[in-house]
Scaffold this motif. Sequence first.
Motif, PDB file in Angstrom:
ATOM      1  N   GLY B  32      23.223  39.229  87.480  1.00 15.95           N
ATOM      2  CA  GLY B  32      24.011  38.360  86.667  1.00 15.95           C
ATOM      3  C   GLY B  32      25.114  38.917  85.454  1.00 15.95           C
ATOM      4  N   GLY B  33      25.467  39.797  86.389  1.00 16.84           N
ATOM      5  CA  GLY B  33      26.502  40.334  85.393  1.00 16.84           C
ATOM      6  C   GLY B  33      27.842  40.572  86.043  1.00 16.84           C
ATOM      7  N   GLY B  34      28.991  40.980  85.858  1.00 15.60           N
ATOM      8  CA  GLY B  34      30.551  40.747  85.986  1.00 15.60           C
ATOM      9  C   GLY B  34      30.257  40.630  87.466  1.00 15.60           C
ATOM     10  N   HIS B  35      30.183  41.670  87.613  1.00 17.60           N
ATOM     11  CA  HIS B  35      30.454  41.665  89.650  1.00 17.60           C
ATOM     12  C   HIS B  35      29.861  40.597  90.050  1.00 17.60           C
ATOM     13  CE1 HIS B  35      32.772  45.925  89.796  1.00 17.60           C
ATOM     14  NE2 HIS B  35      32.246  45.663  88.454  1.00 17.60           N
ATOM     15  N   GLY B  36      28.136  40.579  89.988  1.00 17.14           N
ATOM     16  CA  GLY B  36      27.202  39.186  90.014  1.00 17.14           C
ATOM     17  C   GLY B  36      28.074  37.871  90.363  1.00 17.14           C
ATOM     18  N   LEU B  37      28.527  37.339  89.263  1.00 18.18           N
ATOM     19  CA  LEU B  37      28.989  36.079  88.674  1.00 18.18           C
ATOM     20  C   LEU B  37      30.499  35.874  89.711  1.00 18.18           C
ATOM     21  CD1 LEU B  37      27.828  36.528  84.976  1.00 18.18           C
ATOM     22  CD2 LEU B  37      27.222  35.270  86.799  1.00 18.18           C
ATOM     23  N   ALA B  38      30.940  36.763  89.624  1.00 13.26           N
ATOM     24  CA  ALA B  38      32.278  36.942  90.145  1.00 13.26           C
ATOM     25  C   ALA B  38      31.967  37.142  91.087  1.00 13.26           C
ATOM     26  CB  ALA B  38      33.290  38.546  89.819  1.00 13.26           C
ATOM     27  N   THR B  39      31.350  37.681  92.288  1.00 11.45           N
ATOM     28  CA  THR B  39      31.246  37.612  93.352  1.00 11.45           C
ATOM     29  C   THR B  39      31.140  36.182  93.731  1.00 11.45           C
ATOM     30  OG1 THR B  39      30.497  39.828  93.693  1.00 11.45           O
ATOM     31  CG2 THR B  39      30.298  38.283  95.229  1.00 11.45           C
ATOM     32  N   ALA B  40      30.341  35.717  93.391  1.00  8.42           N
ATOM     33  CA  ALA B  40      29.761  34.512  93.410  1.00  8.42           C
ATOM     34  C   ALA B  40      31.098  33.000  93.048  1.00  8.42           C
ATOM     35  CB  ALA B  40      28.267  33.983  92.320  1.00  8.42           C
ATOM     36  N   TYR B  41      31.257  33.440  92.014  1.00  6.47           N
ATOM     37  CA  TYR B  41      32.520  32.683  91.997  1.00  6.47           C
ATOM     38  C   TYR B  41      33.900  32.484  93.556  1.00  6.47           C
ATOM     39  CZ  TYR B  41      37.403  31.467  90.459  1.00  6.47           C
ATOM     40  OH  TYR B  41      38.894  30.563  91.071  1.00  6.47           O
ATOM     41  N   TYR B  42      33.661  34.026  93.636  1.00  6.42           N
ATOM     42  CA  TYR B  42      34.515  33.951  94.870  1.00  6.42           C
ATOM     43  C   TYR B  42      34.121  33.691  96.457  1.00  6.42           C
ATOM     44  CZ  TYR B  42      38.204  36.458  91.863  1.00  6.42           C
ATOM     45  OH  TYR B  42      38.632  36.863  90.687  1.00  6.42           O
ATOM     46  N   LEU B  43      33.069  33.435  96.483  1.00  4.39           N
ATOM     47  CA  LEU B  43      32.480  32.733  97.724  1.00  4.39           C
ATOM     48  C   LEU B  43      32.696  31.450  97.453  1.00  4.39           C
ATOM     49  CD1 LEU B  43      28.886  34.253  97.843  1.00  4.39           C
ATOM     50  CD2 LEU B  43      30.765  34.947  99.899  1.00  4.39           C
ATOM     51  N   ALA B  44      32.278  30.940  96.502  1.00  3.70           N
ATOM     52  CA  ALA B  44      32.664  29.681  96.171  1.00  3.70           C
ATOM     53  C   ALA B  44      34.236  29.305  96.574  1.00  3.70           C
ATOM     54  CB  ALA B  44      31.984  29.237  95.125  1.00  3.70           C
ATOM     55  N   ALA B  45      34.640  29.580  95.467  1.00  6.57           N
ATOM     56  CA  ALA B  45      36.121  29.319  95.845  1.00  6.57           C
ATOM     57  C   ALA B  45      36.910  29.215  97.071  1.00  6.57           C
ATOM     58  CB  ALA B  45      36.708  29.841  94.233  1.00  6.57           C
ATOM     59  N   HIS B  46      36.963  31.145  97.458  1.00 11.27           N
ATOM     60  CA  HIS B  46      37.595  31.260  98.411  1.00 11.27           C
ATOM     61  C   HIS B  46      36.798  31.284 100.168  1.00 11.27           C
ATOM     62  CE1 HIS B  46      40.290  34.338  96.170  1.00 11.27           C
ATOM     63  NE2 HIS B  46      40.199  33.455  95.536  1.00 11.27           N
ATOM     64  N   HIS B  47      36.019  30.865 100.087  1.00 11.07           N
ATOM     65  CA  HIS B  47      35.546  31.234 101.559  1.00 11.07           C
ATOM     66  C   HIS B  47      34.254  29.730 101.549  1.00 11.07           C
ATOM     67  CE1 HIS B  47      36.235  35.082 101.857  1.00 11.07           C
ATOM     68  NE2 HIS B  47      36.390  34.964 100.334  1.00 11.07           N
ATOM     69  N   GLY B  48      34.470  29.037 100.569  1.00 14.52           N
ATOM     70  CA  GLY B  48      33.491  27.603 100.513  1.00 14.52           C
ATOM     71  C   GLY B  48      32.563  27.527 100.457  1.00 14.52           C
ATOM     72  N   ILE B  49      31.563  28.522 100.158  1.00 17.38           N
ATOM     73  CA  ILE B  49      30.230  28.859 100.359  1.00 17.38           C
ATOM     74  C   ILE B  49      29.683  28.480  99.636  1.00 17.38           C
ATOM     75  CG2 ILE B  49      28.209  30.339 101.222  1.00 17.38           C
ATOM     76  CD1 ILE B  49      30.352  32.151 102.917  1.00 17.38           C
ATOM     77  N   THR B  50      28.981  27.660  99.094  1.00 17.93           N
ATOM     78  CA  THR B  50      28.292  27.380  97.470  1.00 17.93           C
ATOM     79  C   THR B  50      26.925  27.261  97.493  1.00 17.93           C
ATOM     80  OG1 THR B  50      28.526  24.928  98.767  1.00 17.93           O
ATOM     81  CG2 THR B  50      30.640  26.130  96.787  1.00 17.93           C
ATOM     82  N   GLY B  58      17.443  38.739  83.521  1.00 15.01           N
ATOM     83  CA  GLY B  58      17.178  38.443  82.627  1.00 15.01           C
ATOM     84  C   GLY B  58      17.796  37.275  82.157  1.00 15.01           C
ATOM     85  N   TRP B  59      19.368  37.595  81.105  1.00 19.83           N
ATOM     86  CA  TRP B  59      19.806  36.598  80.379  1.00 19.83           C
ATOM     87  C   TRP B  59      21.596  37.228  81.366  1.00 19.83           C
ATOM     88  CZ3 TRP B  59      17.876  39.952  77.215  1.00 19.83           C
ATOM     89  CH2 TRP B  59      19.281  40.270  76.254  1.00 19.83           C
ATOM     90  N   LEU B  60      22.480  35.864  81.659  1.00 20.78           N
ATOM     91  CA  LEU B  60      23.715  36.840  82.646  1.00 20.78           C
ATOM     92  C   LEU B  60      24.165  37.157  81.411  1.00 20.78           C
ATOM     93  CD1 LEU B  60      25.010  33.186  83.478  1.00 20.78           C
ATOM     94  CD2 LEU B  60      23.260  35.040  84.907  1.00 20.78           C
ATOM     95  N   ALA B  61      25.113  38.725  81.943  1.00 23.22           N
ATOM     96  CA  ALA B  61      25.648  39.067  80.775  1.00 23.22           C
ATOM     97  C   ALA B  61      25.224  40.467  80.238  1.00 23.22           C
ATOM     98  CB  ALA B  61      26.982  38.362  80.418  1.00 23.22           C
TER      99      ALA B  61
END
Lengths: 112, 407
Positions: B32-50, B58-61
């Motif tokens: 859950g660093g920048g790359h993991g969180l951004a990937t999750a966002y674009y999966l949901a926002a661009h590909h409708g995969i939620t 640990g904790w995010l970032a």
Amino acid sequence: MLIIDCPHCGPRHEQEFHYGRQAHVAYPADPSALTDEEWAHYLFYRDNPRGPHAERWVHSAGCRKWFNVVRDTLTYEIKAVYRAGEQPPPEYAALARPGAVAGTAPETTKEA
Amino acid sequence: MSYDPRNLPQHPDFLWANPEPKSSYDVVIVGGGGHGLATAYYLAAHHGITNVAVLERGWLAGGNMARNTTIIRSNYLWDESSAIYEASLKLWETIEEDLGYDVFFSQRGVLNLAHTLQDVRESVRRVEANKLNGVDAEFVDADGVRELCPIINTDNLRYPVLGATYQPRAGIAKHDWVAWGYARRAAELGVDLIQNCEVTGFVKDGNRVVGVETTRGRINAGRVGLCVAGSTSTLADLAGIRVPIQSHPLQALVSELFEPVHPTVVMSNHIHVYVSQAHKGELVMGAGVDQYTGYGQRGSFHVIEEQMAAAVELFPIFARAHVLRTWGGIVDVTMDASPIMGRTPVDDLFVNTGWGTGGFKAVPGAGLAYAHTLATGEPHALNAPFSLERFETGALIDEHGAAAVAH
Ligand SMILES: Cc1cc2nc3c(=O)[nH]c(=O)nc-3n(C[C@H](O)[C@H](O)[C@H](O)COP(=O)(O)OP(=O)(O)OC[C@H]3O[C@@H](n4cnc5c(N)ncnc54)[C@H](O)[C@@H]3O)c2cc1C
Ligand SMILES: [Zn+2]
């Protein structure tokens, strides 16, 4: 800063040394027989363990000799120092076989 | 930007929920660093995969994402690199609208200094390459450097400043806010962000990954995407594969707060320091990696000492500044100083790693491309050249000139 016990000069500051990456990576016995995959592993793949690691250092600002170190990459503690060409202490014998951790390196890169 | 950046607004108490993990997801992202969180966002926002989980030990970032010096630029040498970093920079330019969240992206420009004739030649070559790739770039001489950043000492130092490359659109952002912005939007779109959940193994069916073992139980997955930066080799070992990564400590530091004195970002590969001034007023500095591999999330004092000596030589007015904090992160370095993003020898297991000392700037672009890869099983045009296979085919992307010490 590490204090590294050069086998030839005794303990010196890390700044006198250069790091030479993983130890015991043998030049392939028959390079032209290697597949592209084996060649890639020889050139670019090195173990990267979280824990004990056998690695080479050179005493650039001292005797200018290469030697081997077993260092814990989590605590940065130096566990053993031994000369080039020697094997690590028995408890670290597995570290002389690069790729042994994941067990996935092509055979040619596993040799000491 | 609607706030005085030196007086940040208060946050709501929670920006995302802390759900219990479900037994199964279409995509599990590890890290859950920048790359993991951004990937999750674009999966949901661009590909409708939620039906997606981000598993963070640990904790995010808490990893490199909030430990970096936040430099954003796209002036890399090769076509493949400038394509992905420039796509990323374009996304930075709209990220606040896209996420509905401030990240304090400030396009204050970056100077990459040249201190030797060889530096000058390399710089001019990189500027010309950048122009051909549509990346804003110019070479400025020492007078130009002083005009852009009056506090620099160009003459009276061991390696005088002969000039610099300048990218006006480059800049900095607030890294923790970037992570929170992506996390908040991803959670709103249905992604489960699961903290304190360490992946400890992989569940395989033959050569296919079908789930992960975690400290909170087994979680099944259609596809698994690694985004674990310096921990990639450890996870790859668990999956039974090898990656050409070496993990090194990289440090940074901040000074106490000052009035604005430093208008841009200055980087010097040659004397090993880079400096900007954060929104609140701290001087933010970083240097090179420790020479040895390590997972200790701290580095050696002599590295900090050398970087401060270089900073004071370059910026004499910093001589009386006090260090407030130093810290380290563990960066994932490849032999060609370029990232690895794509398939692995295990089916349905994908990897995004090797960003080394410079992956913060790539968070939006890499997230977009990696989401495409995880959604379709195929690389996006932006990450196709950065495959693991390049180490076998020999199609390396050598960015040591643009990336070596710096970002
Ligand atoms: C001091 C420093 C300065 C830097 N400066 C810059 C800069 O100026 N510009 C720039 O572009 N880049 C910079 N970088 C690089 C940049 O920070 C990284 O490339 C980038 O943050 C890496 O991606 P990430 O955010 O996803 O990594 P991270 O934030 O490290 O995320 C990886 C996550 O994976 C988690 N994880 C690991 N193992 C497991 C497991 N088994 N199970 C679950 N989770 C796990 C970790 O806890 C971590 O949160 C810098 C880095 C450092 C350390
Ligand atoms: Zn010696």
